[in-house]
Scaffold this active site. Sequence first.
Site, mmCIF file in Angstrom:
data_model
loop_
_atom_site.group_PDB
_atom_site.id
_atom_site.type_symbol
_atom_site.label_atom_id
_atom_site.label_comp_id
_atom_site.label_asym_id
_atom_site.label_seq_id
_atom_site.Cartn_x
_atom_site.Cartn_y
_atom_site.Cartn_z
ATOM 1 N N GLY A 117 2.083 2.262 10.728
ATOM 2 C CA GLY A 117 3.069 3.332 10.592
ATOM 3 C C GLY A 117 3.729 3.727 11.893
ATOM 4 O O GLY A 117 4.418 4.741 11.970
ATOM 5 N N ASN A 135 0.882 -1.165 0.000
ATOM 6 C CA ASN A 135 0.000 0.000 0.000
ATOM 7 C C ASN A 135 0.920 1.215 0.000
ATOM 8 O O ASN A 135 1.457 1.595 1.034
ATOM 9 C CB ASN A 135 -0.893 -0.029 1.253
ATOM 10 N N GLU A 166 -7.185 5.026 7.234
ATOM 11 C CA GLU A 166 -6.917 6.433 6.877
ATOM 12 C C GLU A 166 -8.092 7.022 6.104
ATOM 13 O O GLU A 166 -8.432 8.201 6.273
ATOM 14 C CB GLU A 166 -5.597 6.513 6.095
ATOM 15 N N GLU A 211 -5.980 -4.695 10.171
ATOM 16 C CA GLU A 211 -4.942 -3.696 10.431
ATOM 17 C C GLU A 211 -5.261 -2.919 11.704
ATOM 18 O O GLU A 211 -6.000 -1.926 11.666
ATOM 19 C CB GLU A 211 -4.869 -2.706 9.261
ATOM 20 N N LYS A 247 0.247 4.246 -0.408
ATOM 21 C CA LYS A 247 -0.379 5.459 0.154
ATOM 22 C C LYS A 247 -0.070 6.666 -0.745
ATOM 23 O O LYS A 247 -0.020 6.509 -1.961
ATOM 24 C CB LYS A 247 0.086 5.668 1.601
ATOM 25 N N SER A 291 2.895 -2.183 10.253
ATOM 26 C CA SER A 291 4.335 -2.287 10.526
ATOM 27 C C SER A 291 4.900 -3.671 10.220
ATOM 28 O O SER A 291 5.837 -4.118 10.886
ATOM 29 C CB SER A 291 4.653 -1.871 11.967
ATOM 30 N N HIS A 316 -9.762 1.402 4.288
ATOM 31 C CA HIS A 316 -8.535 1.613 5.064
ATOM 32 C C HIS A 316 -8.817 2.616 6.186
ATOM 33 O O HIS A 316 -9.593 3.554 6.007
ATOM 34 C CB HIS A 316 -7.415 2.125 4.153
HETATM 35 P P1 PGA Z 1 2.468 0.260 7.610
HETATM 36 O O1 PGA Z 1 1.047 0.505 6.900
HETATM 37 O O2 PGA Z 1 2.995 -1.052 7.070
HETATM 38 O O3 PGA Z 1 3.308 1.439 7.205
HETATM 39 O O4 PGA Z 1 2.216 0.183 9.072
HETATM 40 C C1 PGA Z 1 0.158 -0.545 6.675
HETATM 41 C C2 PGA Z 1 -1.119 0.002 6.054
HETATM 42 O O5 PGA Z 1 -1.590 1.067 6.472
HETATM 43 O O6 PGA Z 1 -1.684 -0.623 5.136
#
Ligand code: PGA
Length: 248
Positions: free
Chosen positions: A173, A10, A97, A167, A12, A213, A95
């Site tokens: 993140g 992803n 976000e 998630e 982003k 992560s 997601h």
């Molecule tokens: P991350 O993000 O691996 O940077 O924690 C995962 C995601 O939001 O899909």
Amino acid sequence: MARRRIIAGNWKMNKTPSEAVALCAELKDLVKNDAVDVVYCVPAIDIVPVVEAVKGTNVKVGAENFYIEDKGAFTGEISAPMLKDAGVEYIIIGHSERRDIFGENDILINQKVKKAFAAGLSPILCCGESLALRKADTYKAWIERQITWDLDGVTADQVKKLIIAYEPIWAIGTGETATADQAEEVCGLIRELIAKLYDQATADEVRIQYGGSMNAGNAAELLSKPNIDGGLIGGASLKPDFGQIVNA
Ligand code: PGA
């Protein structure tokens, strides 16, 4: 039954079109693995150059967002048929976000899941709890509610082709990964829920990813768990480490 592993990046809001093409070239040999589905979910403006850049490789392309109408007066949006025509096969939906920053709720997310299937895209449906819900020990009920709402009216045959990404928001993140046991607990719970909402055959086929992560150091342990069929990877998908995760 053996489920095929799926490792999806992803990206982003990262990588300009020329940077995206360079990243595809950098990762090309590192992500070779015919036993695994490898997907790059990329920003809308990167889709066309990335589809071109991964031609002839094992990598499939996904999008990060779309709107539920096919076309019309929706300034700034792109539709599922546009994505499909551009060569997109997967689409991230729900997601955290999108839910938290852009206010997407489960009604819209449910519409998006149905629209994606109608357009021939494979949804990667995300769910996950905040740190507050984890601490309050109400995360299981939260996840059950998210999935139940998001799959309202979705058929068993569709769910067999669905990918669900668990998630936990507190692990996205932050560098803080859920332990393999914490991730497996919720992924197992999601599979049980699918068996309850549909049937065991559907639960056995749906693929469930962990995300938050995931990196080259922890991927193998997470992916060794029986209910974790892959990963949705943010930060580490932009680096050569992604190849190590694909081959973990
Ligand atoms: P991350 O993000 O691996 O940077 O924690 C995962 C995601 O939001 O899909």
